[in-house]
Write a protein that holds these residues in place. Structure first.
Motif, PDB file in Angstrom:
ATOM      1  N   SER A   1       2.753  -4.693 -17.114  1.00 33.84           N
ATOM      2  CA  SER A   1       3.461  -3.484 -16.824  1.00 33.84           C
ATOM      3  C   SER A   1       3.212  -2.589 -17.728  1.00 33.84           C
ATOM      4  CB  SER A   1       3.911  -3.117 -15.374  1.00 33.84           C
ATOM      5  OG  SER A   1       4.620  -2.629 -15.262  1.00 33.84           O
TER       6      SER A   1
ATOM      7  N   VAL B   1      11.621   9.804 -22.551  1.00 34.80           N
ATOM      8  CA  VAL B   1       9.885  10.271 -22.682  1.00 34.80           C
ATOM      9  C   VAL B   1       8.559   9.791 -21.619  1.00 34.80           C
ATOM     10  CG1 VAL B   1       8.740  10.629 -24.342  1.00 34.80           C
ATOM     11  CG2 VAL B   1      10.367  11.372 -25.103  1.00 34.80           C
ATOM     12  N   LYS B   2       7.993   9.696 -20.682  1.00 34.63           N
ATOM     13  CA  LYS B   2       7.963   9.127 -20.172  1.00 34.63           C
ATOM     14  C   LYS B   2       5.837   9.215 -20.005  1.00 34.63           C
ATOM     15  CE  LYS B   2      10.809  10.646 -16.612  1.00 34.63           C
ATOM     16  NZ  LYS B   2      11.425   9.571 -16.492  1.00 34.63           N
TER      17      LYS B   2
ATOM     18  N   SER C   1       8.667  -3.126 -12.134  1.00 37.60           N
ATOM     19  CA  SER C   1       7.833  -4.047 -12.310  1.00 37.60           C
ATOM     20  C   SER C   1       7.864  -3.754 -14.377  1.00 37.60           C
ATOM     21  CB  SER C   1       6.725  -2.967 -12.621  1.00 37.60           C
ATOM     22  OG  SER C   1       6.027  -1.654 -13.003  1.00 37.60           O
TER      23      SER C   1
ATOM     24  N   ALA D   1       8.716   7.868 -10.749  1.00 39.62           N
ATOM     25  CA  ALA D   1       7.278   7.611  -9.388  1.00 39.62           C
ATOM     26  C   ALA D   1       7.671   7.840  -8.093  1.00 39.62           C
ATOM     27  CB  ALA D   1       6.335   6.869 -10.050  1.00 39.62           C
TER      28      ALA D   1
HETATM   29  C1  2P0 Z   1       7.696   5.760 -17.208  1.00 40.17           C
HETATM   30  N1  2P0 Z   1       6.802   5.839 -15.158  1.00 40.17           N
HETATM   31  O1  2P0 Z   1       7.485   6.061 -18.700  1.00 40.17           O
HETATM   32  C2  2P0 Z   1       6.962   5.939 -16.668  1.00 40.17           C
HETATM   33  C3  2P0 Z   1       7.596   7.481 -15.268  1.00 40.17           C
HETATM   34  C4  2P0 Z   1       7.163   6.007 -14.096  1.00 40.17           C
HETATM   35  C5  2P0 Z   1       7.579   7.195 -14.542  1.00 40.17           C
HETATM   36  O2  2P0 Z   1       5.910   4.027 -16.172  1.00 40.17           O
HETATM   37  O3  2P0 Z   1       0.588   0.783 -14.434  1.00 40.17           O
HETATM   38  O4  2P0 Z   1       4.488   0.417 -13.189  1.00 40.17           O
HETATM   39  O5  2P0 Z   1       2.178  -0.773 -14.308  1.00 40.17           O
HETATM   40  O6  2P0 Z   1       1.425   0.154 -16.544  1.00 40.17           O
HETATM   41  O7  2P0 Z   1       4.635   0.642 -16.122  1.00 40.17           O
HETATM   42  C6  2P0 Z   1       5.755   3.272 -13.934  1.00 40.17           C
HETATM   43  O8  2P0 Z   1       4.603   2.985 -14.565  1.00 40.17           O
HETATM   44  O9  2P0 Z   1       2.453   1.512 -14.822  1.00 40.17           O
HETATM   45  C7  2P0 Z   1       6.181   4.080 -15.407  1.00 40.17           C
HETATM   46  P1  2P0 Z   1       1.691   0.478 -14.942  1.00 40.17           P
HETATM   47  P2  2P0 Z   1       4.847   1.110 -14.955  1.00 40.17           P
HETATM   48  O10 2P0 Z   1       8.580   4.709 -16.798  1.00 40.17           O
END
Ligand code: 2P0
Length: 322
Positions: free
Chosen positions: A137, A14-15, A105, A281
């Motif tokens: 992050s 779940v994104k 990250s 992403a």
């Molecule tokens: C996730 N993503 O839930 C979503 C789905 C990518 C697509 O969390 O800005 O690197 O550092 O808080 O954690 C990637 O975002 O963003 C991410 P920041 P992050 O995994």
């Protein structure tokens, strides 16, 4: 003191795609992820009074200036918590390429949070570590506890953290990491992408749907309901990419190879070889399946021209000192 830690990456089922507080990285919705045993970051942190500045080293590569500043900002958070002002040396490496939609990250800030806090003399609980990692992050808060994890969006800094979901794996859950050829580093970072998504006309609808999908996923895991679980995994992949495609300006992370993988996975499902796709992403595909189908799916996907390789991952452990 010098401490080294390892944290595994995670794939969201779940994104997380939107922040309601940029600075604290408070998300617009809760999310769920699977920790990946095949992908990890190892980070060593040393605080020493003799250092006159923070030094950040990335083995096998180079950090951009922006990335270094973000790591130093995280060291500041750790120094504030530990009430010290000593400078640090950070040495880090991944066992996979960073920033290709494979969540470096997440494992990166989880490993930095654990190694850094211990090296600064703190002994934080998993919840406190998750809160700390989240500020570096968002997805990193889900790489602390291991297993399958839910990140509660929470109300404020202290209530937005991730914890492991109780799950008795009767499926032999596997995640196939399908790398698409020529997928260079992603051009639009998740942080940037999320800002643009707030302008999608479908944003509010998407957020409400995500919260429902968290509940559906937790229930499906508890009841070992494979069909519902798989349906939610794919619905979430398309909810995220619907948001990116309707952002202003639109962002399309997929490549032709991504679609070819979708098509083959859907075809196999008709023959009861059941995998479900999800994409972050970037252009690479994660196929969630059961152990019994790993070989058939891997063989099929490896034949696709645009597929570079398929890596089979199980469920990973939480962040640990090594
Ligand atoms: C996730 N993503 O839930 C979503 C789905 C990518 C697509 O969390 O800005 O690197 O550092 O808080 O954690 C990637 O975002 O963003 C991410 P920041 P992050 O995994």
């Amino acid at each position: 003191m010098k401490v080294k830690a390892r944290a595994n990456s995670n794939i969201a089922i779940v994104k997380y795609w939107g922040k309601r507080d940029e600075k604290l990285r408070l998300p617009t919705n809760s999310s769920v992820s699977i920790t990946l045993d095949k992908l990890w970051t190892e980070t060593e942190v040393e605080f020493d009074k003799n250092f006159d500045k923070d030094v950040i080293e990335y083995i096998d590569g180079k950090f951009r200036k922006k990335e270094i500043l973000r790591i130093i900002e995280h060291l500041e958070r750790i120094r504030n918590l530990a009430k010290i002002n000593t400078k640090a040396r950070v040495v880090t490496r991944n066992n996979f390429e960073k920033a290709a939609g494979m969540a470096s990250s997440a494992s990166g800030f989880a490993a930095l949070s654990l190694a850094g806090s211990r090296a600064a003399g703190l002994n934080l609980s998993d919840k406190e570590l998750s809160i700390l990692a989240r500020q570096g992050s968002g997805s990193a808060c889900r790489s602390i506890s291991g297993g399958i994890v839910v990140w509660h969006k929470g109300e404020d800094n202290q209530s937005s953290y991730a914890e492991q979901i109780k799950f008795n794996d009767q499926w032999g859950l596997r995640i196939l990491l399908v790398k698409i050829k020529d997928s260079k580093e992603k051009k639009i970072s998740s942080t940037e992408g999320m800002k643009k998504a707030l302008l999608s006309p479908y944003f509010k609808l998407a957020i409400d749907e995500a919260e429902k999908n968290v509940k559906r996923t937790v229930k499906a895991l508890r009841e070992n309901d494979w069909k519902v679980f798989g349906e939610v995994v794919e619905a979430e992949c398309f909810r995220l990419h619907m948001l990116t495609m309707t952002s202003k300006p639109p962002i399309i992370y997929w490549k032709p190879g991504t679609l070819e993988v979708f098509s083959q996975v859907f075809e196999m499902r008709k023959k009861r070889v059941e995998g479900f796709v999800t994409v972050d992403a970037g252009s690479h595909v994660h196929v969630i399946c059961r152990e019994k189908d790993v070989e058939k799916i891997t063989m099929k996907l490896n034949k696709i021209r645009d597929v570079e390789r398929v890596l089979v991952s199980g469920i990973g452990k939480g962040a640990r000192v090594i």
